[in-house]
Scaffold this motif. Structure first.
Motif, PDB file in Angstrom:
ATOM      1  N   LEU A 192       1.201  -1.652   0.035  1.00 51.35           N
ATOM      2  CA  LEU A 192      -0.127  -0.027   0.302  1.00 51.35           C
ATOM      3  C   LEU A 192       1.008   1.244   0.443  1.00 51.35           C
ATOM      4  CD1 LEU A 192      -2.044  -2.041   3.114  1.00 51.35           C
ATOM      5  CD2 LEU A 192      -3.018  -0.564   0.518  1.00 51.35           C
ATOM      6  N   GLU A 233      -6.764  -2.064   0.138  1.00 50.60           N
ATOM      7  CA  GLU A 233      -5.515  -3.156  -1.465  1.00 50.60           C
ATOM      8  C   GLU A 233      -6.731  -3.436  -2.242  1.00 50.60           C
ATOM      9  OE1 GLU A 233      -3.113  -6.116  -0.638  1.00 50.60           O
ATOM     10  OE2 GLU A 233      -1.802  -4.991  -2.234  1.00 50.60           O
ATOM     11  N   MET A 287      -8.150  -1.082  -3.857  1.00 46.95           N
ATOM     12  CA  MET A 287      -6.986  -0.500  -5.152  1.00 46.95           C
ATOM     13  C   MET A 287      -7.538  -1.749  -6.663  1.00 46.95           C
ATOM     14  SD  MET A 287      -3.722   1.583  -3.793  1.00 46.95           S
ATOM     15  CE  MET A 287      -3.598   0.426  -2.640  1.00 46.95           C
ATOM     16  N   VAL A 288      -7.481  -2.579  -6.131  1.00 41.68           N
ATOM     17  CA  VAL A 288      -6.925  -3.919  -7.459  1.00 41.68           C
ATOM     18  C   VAL A 288      -8.710  -4.260  -7.778  1.00 41.68           C
ATOM     19  CG1 VAL A 288      -7.017  -6.273  -7.343  1.00 41.68           C
ATOM     20  CG2 VAL A 288      -5.368  -4.849  -6.163  1.00 41.68           C
TER      21      VAL A 288
END
Lengths: 332, 245
Positions: B90, B146, B149-150
């Motif tokens: 991150l 995370e 974001m993915v």
């Protein structure tokens, strides 16, 4: 984190530059004004490293390589061309291109961060040794003798753009330096606000994650490094205008100092390192006037105290203290 | 039909160690595939080959039929592959919103990126954290950031490396639910060794053992297979070699 457009910072920077360019030549005697010009040129150098290291995460131990190249390029171009109008952009472009080439080899070669520090340091020392060994009439580029250890004392001062015979007075050169510092700061600020800058900061924060999100981290590092090279070149050009170019511009003395200015001023800020450069140079100059104490001892103590007491640097510590005071005031 | 992701005899050797040895598998569009195996089975090395972190020693990786062997991670990501690492990777110094925006800015302008980021954070139940600095969040929240974001750029394929590492039982159950929900829109490959978790999410399971594919079948059959149990208990399973058709 930078989110809103930095209007306030830009206006304040330009105003401060304009005021100091107008006021300081009227207030200071000439020798102090020339010293102030040197400090400002070093502040530009500190800004370049603040950008590269603090926001690009690249510990460049040889920022002075681009600083010296900027100075030498300016001197050589000014001595070979008529006037300095073209020497200035060339003095910015050559270090930028050199940084781009060096950066390409390092970042596309996936060289680790520590080794980037080692390589850049070695590069500036190689340039130092090379410039030192250029004594003798055979070492010249066109009309410009390289001068070995003595450098190029005949470096011509800036002239009014397009008027080669009309050289600027030291007062005006100070103005140019102050405005150059402000403009470099504004450019860094705008870059950090842009998509490029935000991605570059992400690369600094976590290279792997940036890459897994589809960012080619090599390109971002290369961009940051080349921009830092350009700004350091500008600093070298300004330095050449208030002192003259010599191999010391590449030396360990300056290479180490600029890192100290950035650390003491505050890594991860732009203003802190500029202030750090100016304040620490003033301190160095003052310590040099003391008779009974070695200036190096005083500076050493100050630096150790800074690292121990304010490890994050002057500006972040001061900002945090001000914010804490503000909160306490609001709570009352 | 061309598989979304396929490997052909993929191998990764480190000197004499054959961490991945001739692995061929194919993931279809919209599939949810689990790659399992005990420690040292080669699944993390396989993950790193798929995501461009390692360049395989031999074999091919194809994405929608296109040969992507040896591509860098950023190039794999640009094809539409979302990658989540085992330890959350991150931007600790940035806030949650900026982190998710970074995932979206390459493709969208700021206004669209912002609205999509908010939608994703809302979908994952962490919309309240937008202004929080990522470095100050707890482990479970970091996993979700995370994941945000993915997922945000709407990848065709999501590859997750041990998504439940370090999670409590409740968090693991919630993650299983989340992965099933994500699978409605994305093909997913999960590298995992937690059998309970596999039981909760998997349809098709590929079992790794000593760098080979030991077997590939439905979750129920794999979990009932004595060879898989033996592998997990560290018993010798022979002959260890590529699965025979």
């Amino acid at each position: 984190m930078i989110r809103r457009f930095p209007w306030a910072e830009i206006v304040v920077a330009l105003l401060l530059a304009a005021i100091s360019a107008w006021a300081l030549p009227r207030l200071l005697p000439l020798y102090l004004l020339i010293n102030a010009t040197i400090y400002v040129s070093m502040a530009v150098l500190a800004l370049s490293l603040a950008f590269v290291w603090g926001f690009g995460g690249i510990l460049c131990f040889g920022q002075t390589a681009f600083f010296g190249l900027g100075g030498y390029t300016y001197a050589v171009a000014a001595l070979n061309l008529t006037g300095t109008s073209w020497a200035v952009p060339i003095a910015v472009a050559v270090p930028a291109l050199f940084a781009a080439l060096l950066g390409y080899l390092m970042f596309f070669g996936r060289v680790g961060n520590i080794y980037v520090g080692v390589i850049t340091f070695a590069v500036t020392l190689i340039l130092f040794n090379f410039a030192n060994s250029t004594a003798g009439a055979q070492w010249h580029i066109g009309a410009a003798p390289l001068g070995g250890f003595n450098g190029i004392p005949s470096t011509p001062p800036l002239n009014v753009p397009g008027e080669p015979g009309n050289a600027l007075a030291p007062e005006e050169i100070f103005g140019v330096a102050a405005i150059s510092l402000a403009l470099s700061y504004v450019i860094c600020k705008l870059l950090l606000h842009s998509r490029f800058g935000r991605a570059a900061v992400a690369v600094k924060e976590n290279e792997t994650r940036a890459e897994l999100l589809g960012y080619d981290v090599r390109l971002y590092k290369l961009g940051v490094f080349a921009i830092g090279g350009a700004i350091a070149g500008l600093a070298g050009m300004l330095f050449a205008n208030c002192v003259f170019v010599s191999p010391t511009m590449f030396s360990l003395f300056y290479a180490a100092q600029v890192i100290i200015w950035v650390m003491v001023g505050g890594l991860g800020t732009l203003v802190g390192p500029m202030l750090g450069a100016i304040v620490l140079q003033m301190l160095t100059a003052w310590a040099g006037t003391l008779k009974d104490v070695s200036p190096n001892l005083i500076l050493g103590v100050i630096l150790m105290a800074a690292v121990l007491v304010i490890p994050r640097g002057i500006l972040p510590t001061a900002t945090e203290a001000a914010a804490r005071l503000g909160r306490r005031g609001a709570a009352r | 039909m061309t598989a979304l992701l396929a490997t052909e005899n993929l191998s990764m050797h480190f000197g004499g160690v054959r961490a991945v040895n001739g692995v061929s598998l194919a993931i279809a569009e919209g599939e949810l595939r689990c790659l399992i195996g005990p420690n040292g089975a080669g699944k993390s090395t396989f993950f790193k080959c798929l995501t461009g972190q390692y360049k395989p020693t031999a074999g091919r990786i194809r994405f929608r039929g296109r040969d992507v062997t040896g591509y860098d991670s950023f190039a794999i990501a640009r094809l539409g592959v979302g990658i989540k690492t085992q330890v959350p990777s991150l931007f600790d110094g940035l806030d949650v919103m900026e982190s998710v925006l970074l995932a979206l800015r390459r493709r969208h302008n700021e206004a669209i990126a912002r609205s999509r980021a908010l939608a994703v954070l809302d979908r994952l139940g962490i919309a309240a954290l937008v202004r929080h600095e990522v470095g100050r969040l707890g482990h479970g929240q970091r996993q979700l950031v995370e994941l945000a974001m993915v997922v945000a750029p709407e990848p065709d394929l999501i590859i997750l490396d041990e998504p439940t590492a370090g999670m409590s039982v409740e968090e693991t159950a919630r993650t299983a639910e989340l992965i099933r929900e994500l699978n409605r829109r994305h093909a997913i490959v999960v590298v995992e060794h937690d059998m309970q978790f596999i039981r909760a999410i998997a349809k098709t399971v590929t079992v790794f053992h000593q760098g080979y594919v030991l077997m590939e079948d439905s979750a129920e059959r794999v979990l009932a297979d004595p060879r898989v149990r033996d592998v997990y208990l560290g018993k010798a399973v022979g002959p260890a070699g590529p699965e025979q058709p």
